[in-house]
Design a protein around this motif. Structure first.
Motif, PDB file in Angstrom:
ATOM      1  N   ILE A 269       0.850  -1.203   0.000  1.00  9.47           N
ATOM      2  CA  ILE A 269       0.000   0.000   0.000  1.00  9.47           C
ATOM      3  C   ILE A 269       0.884   1.251   0.000  1.00  9.47           C
ATOM      4  N   LYS A 270       1.924   1.220   0.823  1.00 14.33           N
ATOM      5  CA  LYS A 270       2.853   2.352   0.876  1.00 14.33           C
ATOM      6  C   LYS A 270       3.450   2.619  -0.507  1.00 14.33           C
ATOM      7  N   LEU A 271       3.815   1.527  -1.169  1.00 12.23           N
ATOM      8  CA  LEU A 271       4.461   1.634  -2.481  1.00 12.23           C
ATOM      9  C   LEU A 271       3.552   2.320  -3.503  1.00 12.23           C
ATOM     10  N   THR A 272       2.254   2.042  -3.450  1.00 10.26           N
ATOM     11  CA  THR A 272       1.336   2.647  -4.431  1.00 10.26           C
ATOM     12  C   THR A 272       1.352   4.172  -4.339  1.00 10.26           C
ATOM     13  N   TYR A 273       1.456   4.687  -3.117  1.00 13.48           N
ATOM     14  CA  TYR A 273       1.506   6.150  -2.938  1.00 13.48           C
ATOM     15  C   TYR A 273       2.767   6.736  -3.565  1.00 13.48           C
ATOM     16  N   TYR A 274       3.914   6.117  -3.265  1.00 16.73           N
ATOM     17  CA  TYR A 274       5.173   6.645  -3.788  1.00 16.73           C
ATOM     18  C   TYR A 274       5.264   6.521  -5.306  1.00 16.73           C
ATOM     19  N   GLU A 275       4.723   5.428  -5.833  1.00 12.83           N
ATOM     20  CA  GLU A 275       4.752   5.261  -7.288  1.00 12.83           C
ATOM     21  C   GLU A 275       3.869   6.287  -7.986  1.00 12.83           C
TER      22      GLU A 275
ATOM     23  N   SER B 268      12.385   7.990  -4.993  1.00 13.26           N
ATOM     24  CA  SER B 268      12.989   6.835  -5.697  1.00 13.26           C
ATOM     25  C   SER B 268      13.722   5.922  -4.728  1.00 13.26           C
ATOM     26  N   LYS B 269      14.426   6.524  -3.780  1.00 15.47           N
ATOM     27  CA  LYS B 269      15.139   5.729  -2.772  1.00 15.47           C
ATOM     28  C   LYS B 269      14.161   4.922  -1.936  1.00 15.47           C
ATOM     29  N   ARG B 270      13.021   5.584  -1.532  1.00  8.97           N
ATOM     30  CA  ARG B 270      12.036   4.888  -0.709  1.00  8.97           C
ATOM     31  C   ARG B 270      11.345   3.776  -1.497  1.00  8.97           C
ATOM     32  N   ILE B 271      11.116   3.994  -2.780  1.00 10.78           N
ATOM     33  CA  ILE B 271      10.513   2.954  -3.632  1.00 10.78           C
ATOM     34  C   ILE B 271      11.415   1.727  -3.669  1.00 10.78           C
TER      35      ILE B 271
ATOM     36  N   LEU C  30      11.148  -0.140  -0.375  1.00 11.63           N
ATOM     37  CA  LEU C  30       9.873  -0.860  -0.232  1.00 11.63           C
ATOM     38  C   LEU C  30       9.845  -2.101  -1.130  1.00 11.63           C
ATOM     39  N   LYS C  31      10.360  -1.976  -2.324  1.00 10.81           N
ATOM     40  CA  LYS C  31      10.399  -3.126  -3.244  1.00 10.81           C
ATOM     41  C   LYS C  31      11.276  -4.232  -2.674  1.00 10.81           C
ATOM     42  N   GLU C  32      12.368  -3.817  -2.077  1.00  8.77           N
ATOM     43  CA  GLU C  32      13.260  -4.803  -1.456  1.00  8.77           C
ATOM     44  C   GLU C  32      12.564  -5.486  -0.284  1.00  8.77           C
ATOM     45  N   GLU C  33      11.824  -4.664   0.506  1.00  5.21           N
ATOM     46  CA  GLU C  33      11.090  -5.209   1.657  1.00  5.21           C
ATOM     47  C   GLU C  33      10.028  -6.205   1.198  1.00  5.21           C
TER      48      GLU C  33
END
Length: 379
Positions: A340-346, A364-367, A370-373
């Motif tokens: 869910i977090k990722l959808t906001y950043y994307e 971009s760093k946070r994405i 999150l992808k790694e997580e």
């Protein structure tokens, strides 16, 4: 022959006496505001002075067309009569015939160059025609002739306050205040000169002086309140914002700024109340109010409410990258699921990735994180 001369002299004396009586009656009627009757009396006199008084009477009534025609008639009899030219010039100015006014005042300043009033009114004609350089030159000439010419000093001060040239503005404003220290218009300009230059503490006493002089106006209290706020005098700021609301209970800025006062003073619930009141009063564009309420909710560690208000702020201005970045960071704290977090950043990246390098790098760093997580969670 002697009898004939005597009769002629007697007739002349009677006529002159009659005209003097008529003129005196007309003057009395004019002085007491009975202009129509005064015009009728002056018409029976037939002198150039009475013709001038008829022009003045029409002007006083508000019949400017007849007044102008009468002044022009007077000048057709005596083209050099300065008083008629001066009054006609002011009437042209009043009726927005600026070119005719300009011509008359140019002529008058050429004939009598040491009359500050002529230069002031010439400046007024230039100002009305948006010829700033010429108007300023005329006002400065008026001040050079008469250093206490308040209206010229006011116009010069007003111009430089509007240009945010504080030092130039104060040069003329202070000259006027040295002559008349309680001139409300000049005190107001001095307050604004400091206020517009973000010198709120210096502006304070001048806004207070305006109130002492009876200027109990909404904008004065509003600016005074803001000065107190910037000086961390929260109680005085609150008092003056409440005065604003007594004068106008639909002033959304006053509600909002009162909320800011309480927020700074750590009275969070009161801050929230008044900012919400600002929203109730306003209808369009509530971006700053929603952002402020989101910030207050963050201070209270109420992340759910903060997210709600940031989303509302984003709806108000979908093109504000900072607002939507706040949506992302608060959502990041609120939701546990990294997907869910990722959808906001994307979504941020899609919309603002190319517009804002600094925030785009952070996003971009946070994405990536999150992808790694998510990747490791799946494993």
């Amino acid at each position: 022959m002697k009898t004939l001369i005597y009769i002629s002299l007697l007739t002349f004396c009677i006529t002159a006496e009659g005209q003097a009586t008529t003129s005196a009656l007309a003057d009395s009627l004019y002085a007491t505001g009975n202009y129509t009757k005064a015009i009728n009396q002056y018409a029976g006199v037939g002198s150039i002075t009475s013709a001038l008084q008829i022009a003045r009477a029409y002007n006083a009534i508000g019949n400017y067309e007849k007044a102008i025609a009468q002044y022009e008639s007077v000048l057709s009899q005596d083209a050099l009569l300065q008083i008629a030219r001066f009054e006609l010039g002011k009437l042209y100015l009043k009726t927005k015939d600026f070119k005719s006014a300009e011509k008359l005042f140019v002529d008058l300043t050429n004939v009598t160059n040491d009359n500050a009033e002529y230069h002031f009114y010439l400046g007024e004609t230039f100002r009305e025609q948006k010829e700033s350089e010429h108007s300023l030159a005329s006002y400065k000439t008026a001040v050079a002739i008469d250093s206490t010419h308040l209206r010229s000093l006011f116009q010069l001060g007003k111009y430089y306050v509007g240009q945010r040239e504080k030092d130039s503005a104060l040069t003329f404003i202070d000259k006027g205040l040295r002559f008349y220290e309680n001139d409300v218009a000049l005190i107001n300009l001095k307050a604004l000169a400091y206020y517009n230059n973000d010198e709120y503490v210096k502006a304070l006493p001048y806004f207070e002086k305006l109130i002492e002089l009876g200027e109990h106006k909404e904008y004065v209290y509003e600016k005074l309140a803001y000065c107190f706020f910037k000086d961390w005098e929260f109680e005085k700021a609150e008092t003056n914002y409440r005065k604003v609301l007594e004068l106008n209970n639909e002033n959304a800025n006053a509600y909002f700024n009162l909320g800011q006062v309480f927020w700074k003073d750590r009275q969070i619930d009161s801050a929230q109340y008044y900012i919400k009141e600002s929203i109730v009063i306003q209808k369009p564009f509530l971006l700053r109010e929603y952002v402020a309420l989101a910030g207050i909710a963050r201070d209270k560690d109420d992340i759910k409410t903060a997210l709600k208000y940031y989303k509302l702020a984003h709806q108000e201005d979908p093109d504000d990258a900072l607002v939507y970045h706040n949506v992302c960071t608060v959502a990041d704290r609120y939701y546990k699921d990294p997907k869910i977090k990722l959808t906001y950043y994307e979504k941020f990246n899609e919309r603002f990735g190319k517009k804002n390098d600094y925030m785009a790098k952070i996003v971009s760093k946070r994405i990536s994180e999150l992808k790694e997580e998510i990747h490791y969670d799946v494993k």
